[in-house]
Structures are given as structure tokens and as C-alpha cells.
Design a protein around this motif. Structure first.
Motif: not given
Length: 548
Positions: A204-208, A241-246
């Protein structure tokens, strides 16, 4: 449950200085909040299946991690492979337009040939909340043995369909206790990296993570762990994880953010259907027959094997019995499936030369569950992504690693929930019961006390630091720990004991084990990356030595 799925419970807040009194659950509040889903099964397109009397070069029994790796690498080596899978293909939407049902609304798709759900988190205020469902070849098998229920994925993709996707490579210092006959250098330099690449593991992107609402529950878990002196570790997962951000932004259909996990994930999860199996099928050399259950494997003329297979309807009835021959057979039915089949075949004389290690060395990866009630100033969030992304490591000091698990009920729960993996030393044995005509497991629920004691090294301290208490209403009245299940079955055909050091079954050339039954009971973390990496190692050797 492959690998591992842990999403459940909820509650309501009361006064500032009192603990949360009540709870629903990802599985339980759902039963209270939402109406029952339709029981009408969609009609699936029937794929071409293996024919009676067929001869195949290779038959792979099962389509989970070990089987998927094996099929892909054999196909890439120019070998035609037939895979048989007891569960469904899971490639056809139901009447709601989704292939999989939501965790909060289990319907006919949810359980394997049950008429009532058996939810891992099964109670609300101590009241059972399991519901009636139609008997159907659903995606999650809750298989009951004496003293334990083993959760397993049923379908093309095996456990990858129903686990939380936590793709954890064990710490190198723990590896000797996991697979003592395997060279750690080759695993950590070659096969673990190969497995993680093939599975699509990512962090996961820690900043996100630090800002998004759907991981507030995990930030609370991190804060509380660190305040008690425990390291919180981000853990790779096979989710996109990119999909989850969307999803979180509302620009694509929601999947993990909608709580999908225990009964399948419709969009963002990289199950084996999207990785190893997709690559295997793209070679044109791999054919998969769903709803096919192997009942016998026995020697045939010319060094081949006769395999008897039952074809099933979605109601679980046998619609055809087929006999095929194969030059080589790879057992990849999962720890329980492979162990049960081999124990039966040895005991009934079909494979009489299997050695006495068959059925031994089975363990539960030390799984136990618990929940904690937080104060109202520590809300965990109404919206929770169903994909875990971190854990608490106390393996060296206390023998426990704990997933910080989601509770995506859609309501504020003020609760933290965990699936722990512990260094439980107890091992069970599968044995043939000739009177009942089945394979039994000699596991005792009391053996879980070791796991509870190890998990308590984390959660007793967190409770003491936070001034919080354990939840007592999630697994039955006044029951704190779920000590009657495992998502991580391992062992039963242990490497270098029941097999040689590459999975060749002793006494029967041309038979191989390639799944989690090779691993003796514990991996110190979620096991599917280790199962995948071991399969990569073993099939590389088998192709080089046995098929040239």
C-alpha cells in the motif's frame, strides 16, 4: 482460507468512559442490517470437461497455488496439462450482475454444500446469527473435523478466491523452522522473488494509507500497537492498489471498499484466475474441468495411473463418473484435500507403497481470532477496506504475528479485530475410518490454548496500555477467542518425509505433491507465498530431472 480472510464484527458506542457494548459484524451486522439475498442460482455456461477414457500426459488435482504454478511451468515446458477442480469456475455473473456475493449478504454462492452459513464471526450479543441458505457448490467450504473447522476456497483459483491476499514472505531467520530440508539461499534469492512477481504482490502507498478513510481502522491498530511497544509492519498484498484508490475516490465499481472478500472479490483482487492460471491458459496447453472431484488414483499399465473422477452438479450430486489415465499426477487439492485423498488411497490399497508419513504433520498455522473494544475517542471508521495491509510482530518474543483486520460493516464499530498466527507446536494426524468410510483428523480444541497464550502476549499488553477489554460477544456468549477454526491448513504430506525433497511421493514414481500439505504445520506468517515459492522450486527440479 488460503490464505487468510479476517473481516467481521461491529458495535455501538455508549458513554465516553464505557466500553462498546454491542456488535454486529461484517458477517453478523449484515444479517441484522440487510435483507436476505436471492436464493435463485444463475445458470452458468458449462465448459468443456475431461472425457471418460481420456489419456493425458499430466493431471493436476486442484487449481490453488501449487497447482497453478505447476500447470503454468509444465505448459511453458511444452507439456499438455489437464487440471480438475472440485469447485466451480466462477466466471458467470449471478442475477445481481456480480460473480461473487458480498460478505455482508451471504447467499447461495457463499458456502460449499451447506444449508446454513457457518460464519467465522457468528454471534451478535452472544446470539447466533447464521442464516439458512440453499445447498449449492458455493465458494467457501467450512469443513468440520473433531475440534476444528477448516475454511477452504472452492473453485478455480482455490484459496486465492477467499483469502485476504496478505502476501507475506517469512523472515529469513524463521525459515529453518518452516522447511528445514530446503536451502534458504535458493528460496530467498530465487523462488520467493519469483513467486511474489507471479502473484503480483505489492505494498500500500504509505502516504495514501495515512489519509484515506477506509484504513482508519488500521491506523488505530498501528497507533495502539506502537504505544505498547510492538512494531507495526506494512504487509504486501495481491490487491490492485491503484484500483482501490479509484474505489475510494468513487470512480470505479467498489470491491474491497464495499467489503467484498470472504465469499470472493469481484474487481480488484489479483486471484490466481488473473495471474498464474490466466498465464497457464494463455499457453493453449492447459485445460481446466470444474466441478470434478477425484476419488481414486491407482497404478495402471506402462507406469501410468488410473484416475477416477466424479462430475458434480451445483447441488452436489454426482452426475457422471469418469476413468482417465495419466502419465503423471500432481496432487494440489490443498493440505486437507490432498492429505485426505492420500490417506484413503494408502489405507484402501489403491496406493499401497505410500509410506507411514502420509497424513502426519498437520497444523493450523496457529490461527486464533479475537476482538477488542475501543473507547469512543478511537473510532475505527464506518467505511473499511476489506483488504488487510499490516500486522503486529511479536514472533521472536511471544510467538505471535497478528493481522490488523478490517470490520467492514458499514457502521461505526469502535472495535479492533485480529487474526493471529502463532508458534503453536501441536500437530494433528489424518487417519482412515473404515467403519464410517471417511478420513478423520485427530485435532483437539484444547491444543489451541498455546495459540491463545501466545496471542495474549500482544493483546493483554495493548489492553493494559489502552485501558480496554476483549470483546466477549462475537464467538458465542462470553467467549473471547475463536479457537475452533483455521484459515491456514498446512501439512499432511510433509516434504522430505511423505515425499522426497522435491515433492515426489515415496513408493510411487510419477506421483507428486505440490501444495500446502508439504509444509509441516506453520509458516510464521500467512502461508500462500511460501506455498507458491516452494512449488516454483519443486517444479523447476521436476521438469529438469523427470521430464527430460
Amino acid at each position: 482460507m488460503s490464505d487468510t480472510t479476517t473481516q467481521h464484527s461491529g458495535s455501538q458506542g455508549v458513554s465516553r468512559r464505557r466500553f462498546i457494548a454491542g456488535t454486529g459484524s461484517i458477517l453478523g451486522a449484515a444479517a441484522l442490517i440487510r435483507p436476505g439475498a436471492s436464493a435463485h442460482a444463475a445458470t452458468a455456461t458449462k465448459p468443456a470437461s475431461i472425457g471418460d477414457g481420456a489419456h493425458v500426459p499430466v493431471l493436476v488435482i486442484g487449481t490453488g497455488y501449487g497447482g497453478a504454478v505447476t500447470a503454468l511451468r509444465l505448459a511453458q515446458a511444452g507439456v499438455d496439462v489437464q487440471m480438475v477442480e472440485m469447485g466451480m469456475a466462477w466466471d458467470t455473473p449471478g442475477s445481481d450482475g456480480k460473480i461473487f456475493c458480498n460478505t455482508t449478504s451471504p447467499d447461495y454462492r457463499s458456502y460449499w454444500l451447506r444449508t446454513k452459513t457457518k460464519q467465522p464471526l457468528s454471534n451478535f450479543f452472544g446470539i447466533p446469527i447464521d442464516r439458512d441458505i440453499p445447498r449449492y457448490t458455493g465458494i467457501l467450504d467450512a469443513e468440520d473435523f473433531s475440534g476444528i473447522t477448516v475454511y477452504q476456497g472452492r473453485g478455480v483459483g482455490g484459496g486465492s478466491l477467499v483469502n485476504g491476499g496478505m502476501a507475506v514472505t517469512p523472515k529469513r531467520e524463521n525459515f529453518a523452522a518452516i522447511l528445514p530440508s530446503v536451502n534458504p539461499d535458493e528460496m530467498y534469492n530465487t523462488y520467493y522473488p519469483r513467486a511474489n512477481a507471479g502473484l503480483g504482490s505489492g505494498l500500500i502507498d504509505p502516504a495514501w494509507f495515512d489519509t484515506v478513510d477506509c484504513y482508519q481502522f488500521a491506523r488505530v491498530g498501528r497507533k495502539q500497537a506502537q504505544r505498547s511497544g510492538f512494531p507495526f509492519q506494512f504487509v504486501p498484498d495481491v490487491y490492485d492498489w491503484d484500483y482501490m484508490k479509484q474505489e475510494s475516490a468513487g470512480t470505479v465499481p467498489k470491491s474491497a471498499v464495499a467489503g467484498e472478500i470472504l465469499y470472493g472479490n469481484n474487481y480488484g483482487k489479483k486471484s490466481l484466475q488473473k495471474t498464474y492460471l490466466a498465464q497457464a491458459k494463455s499457453t493453449g496447453r492447459v485445460t481446466i474441468s470444474p466441478l470434478h472431484r477425484v476419488t481414486s488414483v491407482s497404478p495402471a499399465a506402462g507406469g501410468r495411473y488410473t484416475v477416477v473422477i466424479e462430475q458434480l452438479s451445483t447441488g452436489g450430486d454426482v452426475t457422471a463418473t469418469k476413468s482417465v489415465t495419466s502419465d503423471r499426477v500432481f496432487f494440489a487439492a490443498g493440505s486437507v484435500g490432498t492429505s485426505k485423498l492420500l490417506v484413503k488411497l494408502k489405507a484402501t490399497g489403491a496406493l499401497p507403497h505410500l509410506n507411514g508419513e502420509i497424513g502426519r504433520g498437520w497444523g493450523d498455522n496457529g490461527n486464533v481470532m479475537c476482538g477488542r473494544a475501543n473507547y469512543m475517542w478511537d473510532p475505527t471508521g464506518k467505511i473499511q477496506a476489506s483488504i488487510p495491509c499490516g500486522g503486529i510482530d511479536n514472533w521472536t518474543a511471544g510467538g505471535a504475528f497478528a493481522e490488523v483486520a478490517p470490520l467492514p460493516t458499514g457502521i461505526e464499530t469502535y472495535a479492533s479485530f485480529y487474526l493471529s498466527i502463532t508458534k503453536n507446536p501441536n500437530r494433528g494426524t489424518f487417519s482412515w475410518n473404515p467403519v464410517a468410510g471417511r478420513v478423520d483428523l485427530d485435532w483437539q480444541t484444547a491444543w489451541k490454548q498455546a495459540s491463545i497464550d501466545m496471542a495474549k502476549t500482544i493483546f493483554d499488553k495493548i489492553n493494559a496500555t489502552e485501558g480496554t477489554i476483549y470483546r466477549t460477544d462475537l464467538f458465542g456468549a462470553y467467549k473471547i477467542w475463536n479457537d475452533t477454526l483455521t484459515y491456514h491448513p498446512l501439512g499432511g504430506a510433509v516434504l522430505n518425509k511423505a515425499t522426497d525433497n522435491y515433492g515426489r511421493l515415496q513408493g510411487h514414481p510419477g506421483l507428486y505433491v505440490v501444495d500446502g500439505s508439504l509444509i509441516p504445520g506453520n509458516t510464521s506468517v500467512n502461508p500462500f507465498v511460501t506455498i507458491t515459492a516452494l512449488a516454483e522450486r519443486n517444479i523447476e527440479k521436476i521438469i529438469a530431472v523427470d521430464l527430460t
